[in-house]
Write a protein that holds these residues in place. Structure first.
Motif, mmCIF file in Angstrom:
data_model
loop_
_atom_site.group_PDB
_atom_site.id
_atom_site.type_symbol
_atom_site.label_atom_id
_atom_site.label_comp_id
_atom_site.label_asym_id
_atom_site.label_seq_id
_atom_site.Cartn_x
_atom_site.Cartn_y
_atom_site.Cartn_z
ATOM 1 N N ARG A 30 94.509 9.736 49.433
ATOM 2 C CA ARG A 30 94.983 10.124 48.101
ATOM 3 C C ARG A 30 95.054 8.943 47.141
ATOM 4 O O ARG A 30 95.830 8.937 46.193
ATOM 5 C CB ARG A 30 96.362 10.779 48.234
ATOM 6 N N ASP A 31 94.231 7.939 47.404
ATOM 7 C CA ASP A 31 94.224 6.734 46.585
ATOM 8 C C ASP A 31 93.176 6.847 45.477
ATOM 9 O O ASP A 31 92.390 7.805 45.438
ATOM 10 C CB ASP A 31 93.914 5.515 47.454
ATOM 11 N N ALA A 32 93.168 5.851 44.613
ATOM 12 C CA ALA A 32 92.132 5.770 43.578
ATOM 13 C C ALA A 32 90.764 5.652 44.245
ATOM 14 O O ALA A 32 90.652 5.264 45.420
ATOM 15 C CB ALA A 32 92.394 4.560 42.679
ATOM 16 N N GLY A 33 89.723 5.980 43.496
ATOM 17 C CA GLY A 33 88.380 6.012 44.062
ATOM 18 C C GLY A 33 87.946 4.736 44.750
ATOM 19 O O GLY A 33 87.374 4.769 45.846
ATOM 20 N N TRP A 34 88.219 3.587 44.125
ATOM 21 C CA TRP A 34 87.761 2.331 44.720
ATOM 22 C C TRP A 34 88.538 2.004 45.992
ATOM 23 O O TRP A 34 87.995 1.399 46.928
ATOM 24 C CB TRP A 34 87.887 1.184 43.709
ATOM 25 N N ILE A 35 89.804 2.428 46.061
ATOM 26 C CA ILE A 35 90.579 2.191 47.279
ATOM 27 C C ILE A 35 90.105 3.116 48.395
ATOM 28 O O ILE A 35 89.958 2.703 49.555
ATOM 29 C CB ILE A 35 92.084 2.393 47.021
ATOM 30 N N TYR A 86 96.600 -0.274 56.019
ATOM 31 C CA TYR A 86 96.723 1.178 56.032
ATOM 32 C C TYR A 86 98.193 1.603 55.901
ATOM 33 O O TYR A 86 98.532 2.499 55.133
ATOM 34 C CB TYR A 86 96.169 1.742 57.347
ATOM 35 N N LEU A 87 99.049 0.957 56.701
ATOM 36 C CA LEU A 87 100.449 1.355 56.758
ATOM 37 C C LEU A 87 101.180 1.113 55.443
ATOM 38 O O LEU A 87 101.927 1.964 54.959
ATOM 39 C CB LEU A 87 101.146 0.610 57.896
ATOM 40 N N PHE A 88 100.972 -0.066 54.859
ATOM 41 C CA PHE A 88 101.715 -0.432 53.656
ATOM 42 C C PHE A 88 100.939 -0.226 52.361
ATOM 43 O O PHE A 88 101.525 -0.222 51.280
ATOM 44 C CB PHE A 88 102.162 -1.896 53.748
ATOM 45 N N GLY A 89 99.613 -0.053 52.460
ATOM 46 C CA GLY A 89 98.804 0.025 51.249
ATOM 47 C C GLY A 89 98.271 1.397 50.905
ATOM 48 O O GLY A 89 98.060 1.702 49.726
ATOM 49 N N ALA A 90 98.023 2.230 51.913
ATOM 50 C CA ALA A 90 97.453 3.550 51.631
ATOM 51 C C ALA A 90 98.516 4.482 51.060
ATOM 52 O O ALA A 90 99.681 4.446 51.475
ATOM 53 C CB ALA A 90 96.862 4.159 52.907
ATOM 54 N N ALA A 91 98.102 5.315 50.113
ATOM 55 C CA ALA A 91 99.017 6.337 49.602
ATOM 56 C C ALA A 91 99.390 7.266 50.756
ATOM 57 O O ALA A 91 98.603 7.473 51.685
ATOM 58 C CB ALA A 91 98.339 7.123 48.483
ATOM 59 N N LEU A 92 100.610 7.810 50.701
ATOM 60 C CA LEU A 92 101.099 8.667 51.776
ATOM 61 C C LEU A 92 100.110 9.810 52.016
ATOM 62 O O LEU A 92 99.748 10.541 51.101
ATOM 63 C CB LEU A 92 102.465 9.233 51.401
ATOM 64 N N ASN A 93 99.663 9.934 53.273
ATOM 65 C CA ASN A 93 98.677 10.966 53.580
ATOM 66 C C ASN A 93 98.900 11.524 54.988
ATOM 67 O O ASN A 93 99.872 11.166 55.666
ATOM 68 C CB ASN A 93 97.252 10.412 53.430
ATOM 69 N N ALA A 94 97.995 12.376 55.437
ATOM 70 C CA ALA A 94 98.154 13.063 56.719
ATOM 71 C C ALA A 94 98.071 12.126 57.914
ATOM 72 O O ALA A 94 98.507 12.475 59.017
ATOM 73 C CB ALA A 94 97.086 14.152 56.853
ATOM 74 N N PHE A 95 97.511 10.917 57.709
ATOM 75 C CA PHE A 95 97.313 9.991 58.827
ATOM 76 C C PHE A 95 98.466 9.011 59.008
ATOM 77 O O PHE A 95 98.414 8.143 59.885
ATOM 78 C CB PHE A 95 96.019 9.191 58.619
ATOM 79 N N ALA A 160 100.252 -17.150 32.441
ATOM 80 C CA ALA A 160 99.314 -17.142 31.316
ATOM 81 C C ALA A 160 99.022 -15.725 30.825
ATOM 82 O O ALA A 160 98.252 -15.555 29.877
ATOM 83 C CB ALA A 160 98.010 -17.842 31.712
ATOM 84 N N GLY A 161 99.604 -14.730 31.473
ATOM 85 C CA GLY A 161 99.424 -13.355 31.030
ATOM 86 C C GLY A 161 98.046 -12.780 31.274
ATOM 87 O O GLY A 161 97.673 -11.771 30.670
ATOM 88 N N ARG A 162 97.284 -13.393 32.160
ATOM 89 C CA ARG A 162 95.947 -12.876 32.452
ATOM 90 C C ARG A 162 96.025 -11.722 33.449
ATOM 91 O O ARG A 162 96.914 -11.673 34.281
ATOM 92 C CB ARG A 162 95.058 -13.990 33.017
ATOM 93 N N ALA A 163 95.072 -10.815 33.331
ATOM 94 C CA ALA A 163 95.061 -9.647 34.213
ATOM 95 C C ALA A 163 94.634 -10.045 35.621
ATOM 96 O O ALA A 163 93.835 -10.963 35.807
ATOM 97 C CB ALA A 163 94.111 -8.596 33.652
ATOM 98 N N THR A 164 95.177 -9.357 36.609
ATOM 99 C CA THR A 164 94.741 -9.557 37.989
ATOM 100 C C THR A 164 93.446 -8.773 38.210
ATOM 101 O O THR A 164 93.159 -7.826 37.477
ATOM 102 C CB THR A 164 95.812 -9.062 38.972
ATOM 103 N N PRO A 165 92.634 -9.161 39.203
ATOM 104 C CA PRO A 165 91.344 -8.474 39.426
ATOM 105 C C PRO A 165 91.500 -6.989 39.715
ATOM 106 O O PRO A 165 90.617 -6.198 39.395
ATOM 107 C CB PRO A 165 90.767 -9.213 40.639
ATOM 108 N N ILE A 166 92.591 -6.619 40.359
ATOM 109 C CA ILE A 166 92.919 -5.219 40.623
ATOM 110 C C ILE A 166 94.340 -4.976 40.123
ATOM 111 O O ILE A 166 94.987 -5.906 39.636
ATOM 112 C CB ILE A 166 92.804 -4.886 42.127
ATOM 113 N N ALA A 170 98.611 -3.627 43.856
ATOM 114 C CA ALA A 170 97.593 -3.731 44.903
ATOM 115 C C ALA A 170 97.268 -5.202 45.163
ATOM 116 O O ALA A 170 97.109 -5.632 46.315
ATOM 117 C CB ALA A 170 96.336 -2.971 44.496
ATOM 118 N N PHE A 171 97.179 -5.977 44.090
ATOM 119 C CA PHE A 171 96.946 -7.419 44.218
ATOM 120 C C PHE A 171 98.059 -8.064 45.033
ATOM 121 O O PHE A 171 97.809 -8.893 45.917
ATOM 122 C CB PHE A 171 96.882 -8.049 42.823
ATOM 123 N N LYS A 172 99.283 -7.691 44.737
ATOM 124 C CA LYS A 172 100.439 -8.269 45.443
ATOM 125 C C LYS A 172 100.358 -7.995 46.941
ATOM 126 O O LYS A 172 100.619 -8.882 47.768
ATOM 127 C CB LYS A 172 101.732 -7.686 44.875
#
Length: 263
Positions: A30-35, A86-95, A160-166, A170-172
């Protein structure tokens, strides 16, 4: 080592089940497409590379092979690192229950194996000609380079207020796991190996095999992103592919210098 071997067999089974389910029911992510694309690539590497290697490592280690043992602990290290995503990064899902059990069992098994490791035997099994400074130095450079990249991007964002790559969260997560687990293992293993410490051979193998496998995951994910139109060719494939090949070569050199193997 009977109990750790049985637990490792259970880990291999859980990994295979999770990967097959993830590939068959990709819509459950249930994550974003790139994830979601990264889970797809990760599941393929788990099923085609990590699980078979773990089975081979267990078979060799049971026969008393030091190469098999080092490959075994390296794969367990990879499992702990990989399933933390998977455990800490994936959106809550059936797995979710599979992630919990696989991660906990991998960590417990690795601790049990290391607590029973005869480091004197492992160290004595490697030839004096083992290029410890070349391999150890490579691991140190990769670890410090990775730390520099993450900390530079963090500083650019924080000061410096620059955007992270993601996305920042998720970057954290990725930066936190890399800095706390990957970088620590690479630098510590590299330094101890450079000094020919008894534990250096074991920790360097864990760090190097873990890194080689996850760099393979990143290479496959870069290809998946290109195939799905999420990135332009060649994307990040040249970077991850080159590092995967170099790190795999470093581990091949280390393991090839094991001179005491069962008849």
């Amino acid at each position: 080592m009977r109990t750790p071997r049985l637990l490792s067999a259970a880990v291999a089974s859980l990994m295979a089940v999770q990967a097959v389910l993830g590939l068959l029911f990709e819509g459950q992510y249930r994550d974003a497409g790139w994830i979601t694309a990264t889970w797809y690539g990760n599941d393929w590497v788990t099923l085609v590379v990590a699980v078979p290697l773990l089975v081979v490592a267990l078979t060799l280690a049971r026969q008393g092979s030091v190469r098999g043992f080092l490959l075994w602990v390296g794969l367990l290290g990879y499992d702990v690192y990989n399933y933390a995503y998977y455990l800490f990064g994936a959106a809550l899902n059936a797995f979710f229950p599979l992630y919990v059990v696989t991660w906990v069992l991998s960590a417990v098994t690795l601790v049990l194996v290391l607590s029973r490791t005869k480091v004197d035997v492992v160290a004595a099994s490697l030839a004096r000609s083992t290029p410890v400074r070349a391999v150890g130095g490579y691991l140190i450079v990769v670890g410090l380079g990775l730390a520099l990249v993450w900390l530079t991007m963090w500083a650019a964002y924080a000061f410096a207020g620059r955007a992270t790559p993601i996305e920042p969260e998720a970057f954290k997560l990725v930066a936190a796991l890399d800095l706390s687990m990957m970088v620590t293992a690479l630098v510590l293993g590299g330094v101890l190996l450079w000094r020919r410490s008894r534990w250096g051979y074991v920790i360097a193998a864990i760090a190097g095999i873990q890194s080689a496998l996850y760099l393979t995951v990143l290479s496959v994910n870069a290809w998946v992103a290109i195939a799905r139109g999420l990135a332009r060719a060649p994307g990040e494939l040249p970077v991850w592919g080159t590092l995967a090949l170099l790190t795999t070569a470093a581990m091949f050199v280390l393991l090839s210098h094991v001179r005491r193997e069962p008849a």
